[in-house]
Design a protein around this motif. Structure first.
Motif, PDB file in Angstrom:
ATOM      1  N   MET A 142       0.848  -1.181   0.000  1.00 36.46           N
ATOM      2  CA  MET A 142       0.000   0.000   0.000  1.00 36.46           C
ATOM      3  C   MET A 142       0.895   1.247   0.000  1.00 36.46           C
ATOM      4  O   MET A 142       1.772   1.365   0.839  1.00 36.46           O
ATOM      5  CB  MET A 142      -0.880  -0.035   1.266  1.00 36.46           C
ATOM      6  CG  MET A 142      -1.918   1.039   1.302  1.00 36.46           C
ATOM      7  SD  MET A 142      -2.921   1.102   2.816  1.00 36.46           S
ATOM      8  CE  MET A 142      -3.863  -0.390   2.727  1.00 36.46           C
ATOM      9  N   ASN A 143       0.664   2.162  -0.929  1.00 37.63           N
ATOM     10  CA  ASN A 143       1.491   3.365  -0.970  1.00 37.63           C
ATOM     11  C   ASN A 143       1.099   4.325   0.158  1.00 37.63           C
ATOM     12  O   ASN A 143       0.097   4.131   0.839  1.00 37.63           O
ATOM     13  CB  ASN A 143       1.455   4.034  -2.349  1.00 37.63           C
ATOM     14  CG  ASN A 143       0.101   4.619  -2.685  1.00 37.63           C
ATOM     15  OD1 ASN A 143      -0.658   5.020  -1.809  1.00 37.63           O
ATOM     16  ND2 ASN A 143      -0.214   4.683  -3.961  1.00 37.63           N
ATOM     17  N   LYS A 144       1.905   5.352   0.339  1.00 35.81           N
ATOM     18  CA  LYS A 144       1.699   6.283   1.453  1.00 35.81           C
ATOM     19  C   LYS A 144       0.343   6.977   1.398  1.00 35.81           C
ATOM     20  O   LYS A 144      -0.318   7.137   2.423  1.00 35.81           O
ATOM     21  CB  LYS A 144       2.813   7.332   1.438  1.00 35.81           C
ATOM     22  CG  LYS A 144       3.598   7.375   2.685  1.00 35.81           C
ATOM     23  CD  LYS A 144       4.661   8.462   2.593  1.00 35.81           C
ATOM     24  CE  LYS A 144       5.353   8.562   3.931  1.00 35.81           C
ATOM     25  NZ  LYS A 144       6.341   9.613   3.966  1.00 35.81           N
ATOM     26  N   ASP A 145      -0.068   7.383   0.202  1.00 33.08           N
ATOM     27  CA  ASP A 145      -1.343   8.077   0.017  1.00 33.08           C
ATOM     28  C   ASP A 145      -2.500   7.165   0.415  1.00 33.08           C
ATOM     29  O   ASP A 145      -3.406   7.583   1.145  1.00 33.08           O
ATOM     30  CB  ASP A 145      -1.481   8.539  -1.437  1.00 33.08           C
ATOM     31  CG  ASP A 145      -2.648   9.488  -1.627  1.00 33.08           C
ATOM     32  OD1 ASP A 145      -2.835  10.384  -0.778  1.00 33.08           O
ATOM     33  OD2 ASP A 145      -3.362   9.327  -2.632  1.00 33.08           O
ATOM     34  N   ALA A 146      -2.486   5.945  -0.068  1.00 35.21           N
ATOM     35  CA  ALA A 146      -3.549   4.986   0.262  1.00 35.21           C
ATOM     36  C   ALA A 146      -3.561   4.682   1.753  1.00 35.21           C
ATOM     37  O   ALA A 146      -4.629   4.539   2.359  1.00 35.21           O
ATOM     38  CB  ALA A 146      -3.376   3.710  -0.543  1.00 35.21           C
ATOM     39  N   GLN A 147      -2.380   4.596   2.334  1.00 34.28           N
ATOM     40  CA  GLN A 147      -2.272   4.321   3.760  1.00 34.28           C
ATOM     41  C   GLN A 147      -2.855   5.486   4.577  1.00 34.28           C
ATOM     42  O   GLN A 147      -3.588   5.269   5.547  1.00 34.28           O
ATOM     43  CB  GLN A 147      -0.802   4.109   4.122  1.00 34.28           C
ATOM     44  CG  GLN A 147      -0.587   3.502   5.480  1.00 34.28           C
ATOM     45  CD  GLN A 147       0.883   3.158   5.705  1.00 34.28           C
ATOM     46  OE1 GLN A 147       1.763   3.580   4.943  1.00 34.28           O
ATOM     47  NE2 GLN A 147       1.147   2.399   6.736  1.00 34.28           N
ATOM     48  N   MET A 148      -2.566   6.712   4.155  1.00 34.72           N
ATOM     49  CA  MET A 148      -3.095   7.893   4.835  1.00 34.72           C
ATOM     50  C   MET A 148      -4.620   7.932   4.724  1.00 34.72           C
ATOM     51  O   MET A 148      -5.312   8.193   5.705  1.00 34.72           O
ATOM     52  CB  MET A 148      -2.499   9.167   4.235  1.00 34.72           C
ATOM     53  CG  MET A 148      -3.150  10.427   4.712  1.00 34.72           C
ATOM     54  SD  MET A 148      -2.244  11.474   5.823  1.00 34.72           S
ATOM     55  CE  MET A 148      -0.632  11.538   5.218  1.00 34.72           C
ATOM     56  N   ARG A 149      -5.139   7.643   3.538  1.00 30.44           N
ATOM     57  CA  ARG A 149      -6.598   7.622   3.345  1.00 30.44           C
ATOM     58  C   ARG A 149      -7.251   6.584   4.245  1.00 30.44           C
ATOM     59  O   ARG A 149      -8.290   6.843   4.842  1.00 30.44           O
ATOM     60  CB  ARG A 149      -6.946   7.314   1.891  1.00 30.44           C
ATOM     61  CG  ARG A 149      -6.743   8.454   0.964  1.00 30.44           C
ATOM     62  CD  ARG A 149      -7.051   8.026  -0.464  1.00 30.44           C
ATOM     63  NE  ARG A 149      -6.615   9.030  -1.387  1.00 30.44           N
ATOM     64  CZ  ARG A 149      -7.405   9.577  -2.295  1.00 30.44           C
ATOM     65  NH1 ARG A 149      -8.632   9.176  -2.423  1.00 30.44           N
ATOM     66  NH2 ARG A 149      -6.931  10.499  -3.102  1.00 30.44           N
ATOM     67  N   ALA A 150      -6.646   5.412   4.334  1.00 32.52           N
ATOM     68  CA  ALA A 150      -7.184   4.341   5.169  1.00 32.52           C
ATOM     69  C   ALA A 150      -7.193   4.755   6.642  1.00 32.52           C
ATOM     70  O   ALA A 150      -8.171   4.509   7.361  1.00 32.52           O
ATOM     71  CB  ALA A 150      -6.379   3.061   4.981  1.00 32.52           C
ATOM     72  N   THR A 151      -6.124   5.414   7.080  1.00 32.44           N
ATOM     73  CA  THR A 151      -6.029   5.873   8.471  1.00 32.44           C
ATOM     74  C   THR A 151      -7.091   6.927   8.772  1.00 32.44           C
ATOM     75  O   THR A 151      -7.781   6.863   9.792  1.00 32.44           O
ATOM     76  CB  THR A 151      -4.622   6.448   8.751  1.00 32.44           C
ATOM     77  OG1 THR A 151      -3.658   5.433   8.481  1.00 32.44           O
ATOM     78  CG2 THR A 151      -4.485   6.905  10.184  1.00 32.44           C
ATOM     79  N   ILE A 152      -7.226   7.897   7.871  1.00 30.49           N
ATOM     80  CA  ILE A 152      -8.235   8.956   8.048  1.00 30.49           C
ATOM     81  C   ILE A 152      -9.631   8.345   8.066  1.00 30.49           C
ATOM     82  O   ILE A 152     -10.452   8.677   8.921  1.00 30.49           O
ATOM     83  CB  ILE A 152      -8.111  10.029   6.940  1.00 30.49           C
ATOM     84  CG1 ILE A 152      -6.818  10.819   7.126  1.00 30.49           C
ATOM     85  CG2 ILE A 152      -9.323  10.959   6.942  1.00 30.49           C
ATOM     86  CD1 ILE A 152      -6.474  11.730   5.963  1.00 30.49           C
TER      87      ILE A 152
END
Length: 88
Positions: free
Chosen positions: A1-11
């Motif tokens: 999972m790239n950083k952007d996708a990981q951030m979206r998942a966390t949010i």
């Protein structure tokens, strides 16, 4: 999972945990009705059905046809307000 996708998942997870996701969905629903978005999309659906014929349109076809227009019709002010709410 790239950083952007990981951030979206966390949010998204935080929004779900706090109940804010449901509040944002309700706000979005109300704003879209208020600005006439729902009526515009409903009219577009009717046009597509009229054009292709009721017997020749599936729900999947209709969704594929109206999704781009639906996204494009969301006013920038509504997008900005939701983004601001997510950030705070």
């Amino acid at each position: 999972m790239n950083k952007d996708a990981q951030m979206r998942a966390t949010i998204n997870q935080k929004l779900i945990e706090t109940g804010e996701r449901e509040r944002l969905k309700e706000l979005l629903r109300a704003k879209l009705i208020e600005c006439g978005w729902k009526d515009q999309l409903k009219a577009h659906c009717k046009d597509v059905i009229k054009e292709k014929g009721l017997e020749h349109v599936t729900v999947d076809d209709l969704v594929a046809e109206i999704t781009p227009k639906g996204r494009a019709l969301v006013p920038d002010s509504v997008k900005k307000e939701l983004l601001q709410r997510i950030r705070t």
